[in-house]
Design a protein around this motif. Structure first.
Motif, PDB file in Angstrom:
ATOM      1  N   ALA A 649      29.579  35.845  28.706  1.00 53.86           N
ATOM      2  CA  ALA A 649      29.488  34.596  29.443  1.00 53.86           C
ATOM      3  C   ALA A 649      30.295  34.646  30.744  1.00 53.86           C
ATOM      4  CB  ALA A 649      29.964  33.449  28.571  1.00 53.86           C
ATOM      5  N   ASN A 650      31.377  35.408  30.702  1.00 55.65           N
ATOM      6  CA  ASN A 650      32.230  35.468  31.878  1.00 55.65           C
ATOM      7  C   ASN A 650      32.276  36.890  32.425  1.00 55.65           C
ATOM      8  OD1 ASN A 650      33.308  32.785  32.157  1.00 55.65           O
ATOM      9  ND2 ASN A 650      34.219  33.156  30.154  1.00 55.65           N
ATOM     10  N   ALA A 651      31.142  37.530  32.321  1.00 57.55           N
ATOM     11  CA  ALA A 651      31.111  38.975  32.551  1.00 57.55           C
ATOM     12  C   ALA A 651      31.786  39.386  33.851  1.00 57.55           C
ATOM     13  CB  ALA A 651      29.677  39.465  32.533  1.00 57.55           C
ATOM     14  N   LEU A 652      31.466  38.655  34.892  1.00 51.12           N
ATOM     15  CA  LEU A 652      31.948  39.069  36.204  1.00 51.12           C
ATOM     16  C   LEU A 652      33.472  39.049  36.255  1.00 51.12           C
ATOM     17  CD1 LEU A 652      31.092  39.979  38.959  1.00 51.12           C
ATOM     18  CD2 LEU A 652      31.090  37.591  39.699  1.00 51.12           C
ATOM     19  N   LYS A 653      34.038  37.897  35.784  1.00 53.60           N
ATOM     20  CA  LYS A 653      35.495  37.747  35.807  1.00 53.60           C
ATOM     21  C   LYS A 653      36.177  38.879  35.036  1.00 53.60           C
ATOM     22  CE  LYS A 653      36.294  33.717  34.244  1.00 53.60           C
ATOM     23  NZ  LYS A 653      36.600  32.383  33.809  1.00 53.60           N
ATOM     24  N   TYR A 654      35.649  39.133  33.843  1.00 58.25           N
ATOM     25  CA  TYR A 654      36.268  40.159  33.007  1.00 58.25           C
ATOM     26  C   TYR A 654      36.140  41.533  33.646  1.00 58.25           C
ATOM     27  CZ  TYR A 654      37.036  36.909  29.203  1.00 58.25           C
ATOM     28  OH  TYR A 654      37.491  35.874  28.432  1.00 58.25           O
ATOM     29  N   HIS A 655      34.990  41.738  34.219  1.00 59.55           N
ATOM     30  CA  HIS A 655      34.754  43.026  34.853  1.00 59.55           C
ATOM     31  C   HIS A 655      35.761  43.233  35.982  1.00 59.55           C
ATOM     32  CE1 HIS A 655      32.555  46.522  36.161  1.00 59.55           C
ATOM     33  NE2 HIS A 655      32.679  46.072  37.406  1.00 59.55           N
ATOM     34  N   GLN A 656      35.966  42.166  36.746  1.00 56.58           N
ATOM     35  CA  GLN A 656      36.920  42.266  37.850  1.00 56.58           C
ATOM     36  C   GLN A 656      38.322  42.566  37.341  1.00 56.58           C
ATOM     37  OE1 GLN A 656      36.177  38.472  39.589  1.00 56.58           O
ATOM     38  NE2 GLN A 656      34.675  39.258  41.063  1.00 56.58           N
ATOM     39  N   THR A 657      38.718  41.860  36.274  1.00 52.44           N
ATOM     40  CA  THR A 657      40.041  42.102  35.713  1.00 52.44           C
ATOM     41  C   THR A 657      40.182  43.554  35.297  1.00 52.44           C
ATOM     42  OG1 THR A 657      40.149  39.844  34.894  1.00 52.44           O
ATOM     43  CG2 THR A 657      41.659  41.416  33.891  1.00 52.44           C
ATOM     44  N   LYS A 658      39.147  44.047  34.614  1.00 55.47           N
ATOM     45  CA  LYS A 658      39.193  45.416  34.131  1.00 55.47           C
ATOM     46  C   LYS A 658      39.346  46.395  35.292  1.00 55.47           C
ATOM     47  CE  LYS A 658      36.522  48.720  31.611  1.00 55.47           C
ATOM     48  NZ  LYS A 658      35.197  49.131  31.235  1.00 55.47           N
ATOM     49  N   GLU A 659      38.609  46.077  36.314  1.00 55.67           N
ATOM     50  CA  GLU A 659      38.601  46.960  37.466  1.00 55.67           C
ATOM     51  C   GLU A 659      39.983  46.942  38.139  1.00 55.67           C
ATOM     52  OE1 GLU A 659      38.049  48.017  41.557  1.00 55.67           O
ATOM     53  OE2 GLU A 659      38.195  45.922  40.943  1.00 55.67           O
ATOM     54  N   MET A 660      40.566  45.752  38.251  1.00 52.50           N
ATOM     55  CA  MET A 660      41.877  45.651  38.884  1.00 52.50           C
ATOM     56  C   MET A 660      42.942  46.373  38.065  1.00 52.50           C
ATOM     57  SD  MET A 660      41.920  41.743  40.270  1.00 52.50           S
ATOM     58  CE  MET A 660      40.397  40.945  40.647  1.00 52.50           C
ATOM     59  N   VAL A 661      42.799  46.256  36.723  1.00 54.92           N
ATOM     60  CA  VAL A 661      43.750  46.960  35.855  1.00 54.92           C
ATOM     61  C   VAL A 661      43.618  48.470  36.066  1.00 54.92           C
ATOM     62  CG1 VAL A 661      44.235  47.567  33.446  1.00 54.92           C
ATOM     63  CG2 VAL A 661      43.997  45.180  34.105  1.00 54.92           C
ATOM     64  N   SER A 662      42.388  48.932  36.219  1.00 55.76           N
ATOM     65  CA  SER A 662      42.210  50.378  36.388  1.00 55.76           C
ATOM     66  C   SER A 662      42.841  50.831  37.708  1.00 55.76           C
ATOM     67  CB  SER A 662      40.725  50.751  36.314  1.00 55.76           C
ATOM     68  OG  SER A 662      40.106  50.359  37.511  1.00 55.76           O
ATOM     69  N   ARG A 663      42.939  49.884  38.649  1.00 57.10           N
ATOM     70  CA  ARG A 663      43.609  50.216  39.912  1.00 57.10           C
ATOM     71  C   ARG A 663      45.120  49.965  39.821  1.00 57.10           C
ATOM     72  NH1 ARG A 663      42.085  47.078  44.269  1.00 57.10           N
ATOM     73  NH2 ARG A 663      40.539  45.790  43.234  1.00 57.10           N
ATOM     74  N   LYS A 664      45.570  49.648  38.612  1.00 56.37           N
ATOM     75  CA  LYS A 664      46.993  49.399  38.346  1.00 56.37           C
ATOM     76  C   LYS A 664      47.570  48.290  39.228  1.00 56.37           C
ATOM     77  CE  LYS A 664      48.003  53.917  36.368  1.00 56.37           C
ATOM     78  NZ  LYS A 664      46.952  53.722  35.394  1.00 56.37           N
TER      79      LYS A 664
END
Ligand code: ADP
Ligand code: MG
Ligand code: ZN
Length: 750
Positions: A649-664
């Motif tokens: 339902a919140n795919a985009l938001k979660y995806h962004q968070t994941k991506e930001m985490v991967s960028r530390k």
């Protein structure tokens, strides 16, 4: 290096958890632990003393039944009610667990046989009543046994401060004197802090771990209906619960019989239950209720203590109860199996008279005042218009909504979604004029009268007192004709809740205008109040729990099969399978053994014993009717799949968070990018982990020292709730820090 150590420890704990889950499924058929069960069991298996306070239906029995399977010696269970012992032992035997009970209902020959079996190590769990310990011979026998664990059920019975003191429970002091090293677990669903301490002291528990679960019962919906045309309302309610078990609590013995008669005349199978009935009738009525022969039990509060029936779908209070403690216990008998169930109270202020009649008979002044205050609390609860759940949980000293949900970003939304106040649309009406009338009536009559009197004046009553006081000459006399008396009373209740009016305490509470009301009059403000609604009887939404859209035709078929099996074995139907299991069967339609055992509530023994018959029933039904079947989700992935849905339902938001985490990226910055609080981002991480996303959170790790301290606190307090950890750490760490560590620990475990 530390990271490495943590991982191995986490791995060990994952391994342990899996093992416990396997045992749970194998013997009890359950897929997951209920809150606290796992940590209690772990503690018990460490041979330490434990104190458990958990609401009815919370799943206390499992906390000693599962350890019993792992411990070398016997688990001894003390239970106050002989009638309950048999059901519990039957249920255990049905799951293939060697259990027995010894009490006065058994012939000596059976007792001797059981005692011999125990000595041969054939029995895992033995239930006894406390009075057995008064027997010298039994104590001698106990001495010959290897007892690994002593469980005290309904432990509040030992406290004279509690509401259910039983002198026989004093015998239990003997345990710690005689067997100081044998671990003990005390369990109860009802204990104030004073009673809790008393239990621990009386049993001499040795620095016990205290597990206090939330008293919120999510699957229960609370409603209060105005008691007008009460019997018709009851029929309306029963209409929604065809073929389901219902308890109707009444005020008097006579009332139980009357209502039972009237229900029978309407075609229901209802039976009365009260202390005045002959004991054989009482027993038979109870038996019929438990075995689903009779649908409705119309009872005084004498009924219930000995009832562990898990599928009671509604509890109705036909007259309001005398205190909230008792009320919560009585409604707690609904929905023990966790399926949505209803609690309905029919409220009329007029019923206070029934209670007053008994209150006035109490000689002891202090006691009378105390009881009268308790009664006022019930009235306040019933007249209150805000969330029922919040009100009652806060009455018991719990915060609602809980912190964990506040931190999940639900703050401000205080709706529980499962009480009449929260389900009702929040419409308002312009109450400016009527409020002006009410307030001036209160002022003109000198702020010396109660609600009923004010209503009488406003409605132009010829009441003797009104006339004597010459209040018929006031300009407000008879000024209201667009609202009924009842409506007026409700509006006054609303004004009290809005602090426009205040009421003093006392036997005849008088109303006066509050400062807010004075301002309202002076400033000629407008005022909106909640609309007065007709009672919500048929609101569909009962209970917040998700339920399956199962096939009802098949469900009824399966019920019949269950009933036949139960009758043949002389046990209650729920001992065979619970409604939860039957509903899952009627939804997933398993047609072979591999699928059948995947259903919640099916363990190995029950698969062996009942699998074939139920599978055949399902197969036949599915052939004759077109029924959609569903894929059975893999148990341990269930959480994952719902987490996945949320993520979706919140795919985009979660995806962004994941991506930001991967960028530390630092947490603070991620939060800023999303425009949310840090704790919301931590929630994202939590959900991502639940959905089995791989995250490297190493860079977020706080100092080793703090992670160690917080991890230790989680080990001590359990991982479910944050508040105990927060308090355990002396409020040294913020909720965010604590939550972050929990997420990091979880990431290391995956
Ligand atoms: P309590 O003694 O706390 O009132 P019980 O031990 O009688 O509660 O359990 C209430 C119901 O919950 C029982 O029907 C039991 O089978 C069920 N139950 C207990 N633990 C679980 C679990 N982990 N999963 C599913 N159902 C459970
Ligand atoms: Mg119990
Ligand atoms: Zn609510």
């Amino acid at each position: 290096m530390y990271e490495h150590k943590k991982t191995t420890k986490a791995e060990k704990s994952v391994f342990y958890v899996e093992k416990m889950k396997k045992l749970l499924k194998k013997h009890f058929g359950h897929d997951t632990f209920r809150p606290f069960q796992e940590e209690i069991i772990t503690h018990v298996l460490k041979k330490k003393d434990t104190f458990v306070l958990m609401p009815t239906g919370g799943g206390k029995s499992l906390c000693y039944q599962l350890p019993a399977l792992k411990l070398a010696g016997l688990t001894l269970v003390i239970s106050p009610l002989i009638s309950l012992m048999k059901d519990q032992v039957d249920a255990l035997k049905m799951s293939g667990i060697a259990a027995e009970f010894i009490n006065s209902s058994l012939p000596q020959s059976d007792i001797s046989r059981i005692q011999k079996d125990i000595q041969k190590g054939k029995i895992r769990i033995l239930y006894i009543a406390p009075e057995r310990l008064a027997l010298h011979s039994f104590k001698g026998y106990l001495d010959t046994l290897d007892v690994s664990l002593i469980a005290i059920d309904e432990a509040h019975c030992i406290s004279e401060w509690g509401h259910d003191f039983r002198p026989d429970y004093r015998n239990l002091k003997f345990f710690k004197e005689q067997y100081p090293d044998t671990p003990m677990i005390a369990l109860t669903a009802t204990a104030t802090p004073v009673v809790q301490n008393d239990i621990i002291k009386e049993l001499s528990l040795h620095s016990p771990k205290r597990c206090v679960a939330s008293f919120n019962r999510e699957n229960l919906t609370f409603r209060i209906l105005r008691k007008k045309h009460a019997f018709d309302k009851l029929l309306g309610l029963l209409e929604k619960h065809k073929n389901e078990s219902v308890i109707v609590y009444c005020f008097s013995r006579r009332e139980t019989e009357e209502i039972a008669d009237n229900l029978n005349a309407e075609g229901y199978k209802a039976l009365p239950y009260h202390a005045g009935l002959d004991s054989t009738i009482r027993k038979s009525n109870q038996e019929q209720f438990i075995t689903d022969e009779a649908q409705i039990m119309v009872a005084t509060i004498a009924f219930g203590m000995g009832i562990d029936k898990p599928d009671v779908r509604m509890v109705v209070h036909y007259t309001f109860p005398k205190n909230l403690e008792g009320y919560y216990q009585e409604v707690g008998r609904a929905g023990r199996d966790g399926l949505p169930s209803e609690c309905v109270l029919l409220y009329s202020y007029g019923d206070k008279r029934k209670h007053d009649f008994f209150l006035d008979k109490i000689q002891d002044v202090k006691e009378r005042e105390n009881k009268s205050k308790q009664l006022d609390n019930v009235i306040a609860y019933s007249e209150n218009r805000s969330c029922r759940r919040k009100y009652i949980l806060e009455y018991f000293g719990e915060t609602y909504p809980p912190e964990s949900s506040i931190s999940k970003g639900k703050k401000g939304n205080e709706s529980c979604g499962a009480c009449d106040s929260c389900l009702r649309p929040r419409e308002t009406f312009d109450a400016t004029i009527i409020t002006q009338k009410i307030l001036s009536c209160v002022l003109r009559t000198g702020s010396r009268f109660g609600k009923n009197y004010i209503v009488a004046v406003l409605k132009g009553s010829r009441d003797e007192q009104v006339l004597r006081n010459r209040h018929d000459s006031l300009s407000v006399y008879g000024i209201v004709n667009d609202h009924s008396k009842d409506e007026l009373k409700e509006i006054i209740t609303s004004l009290l809740q809005e602090s426009v009016l205040i009421s003093d305490k006392g036997k005849y509470p008088t109303l006066s205008v509050a400062p807010k009301g004075i301002t309202f009059l002076k400033q000629k403000e407008t005022l909106h109040l909640p609309k007065i609604h007709e009672d919500l009887i048929d609101a569909k939404n009962t209970g917040k729990r998700e339920t399956l859209e199962y096939n009802t035709g098949l469900f009824e078929k399966l019920r019949t099969v269950r009933k036949q099996l139960a009758d043949k074995r002389g046990v209650p139907p729920f001992v065979i399978f619970s409604d939860v299991t039957l509903q899952a069967l009627a939804y997933y339609l398993p047609q072979n053994k591999e699928n059948f055992i995947k259903i919640e509530g099916v363990g190995e023994q029950k698969l062996k014993e009942f699998g074939e018959l139920f599978i055949a029933t399902i197969t036949t039904y599915a052939k004759k009717n077109t029924v959609p079947s569903h894929d059975i989700p893999d148990k341990n992935r269930r959480k994952t799949s719902s987490a996945k849905r949320k993520i979706h339902a919140n795919a985009l938001k979660y995806h962004q968070t994941k991506e930001m985490v991967s960028r530390k990226m630092p947490l603070k910055k991620i939060a800023k990018e999303h425009g949310v609080k840090e704790s919301t981002i931590i929630n994202h991480l939590d959900r991502l982990l639940d959905a089995e996303e791989k995250l490297d959170l190493g860079y977020l790790t706080p100092s080793k020292e703090s992670i160690k301290t917080i991890a230790h606190a989680f080990e001590h307090c359990g991982e479910e709730m944050l508040r105990p950890v927060f308090e355990y750490l002396g409020e040294q760490y913020s909720y965010e820090e604590i939550k972050l560590v929990r997420v990091i620990l979880k990431a290391n475990m995956e």
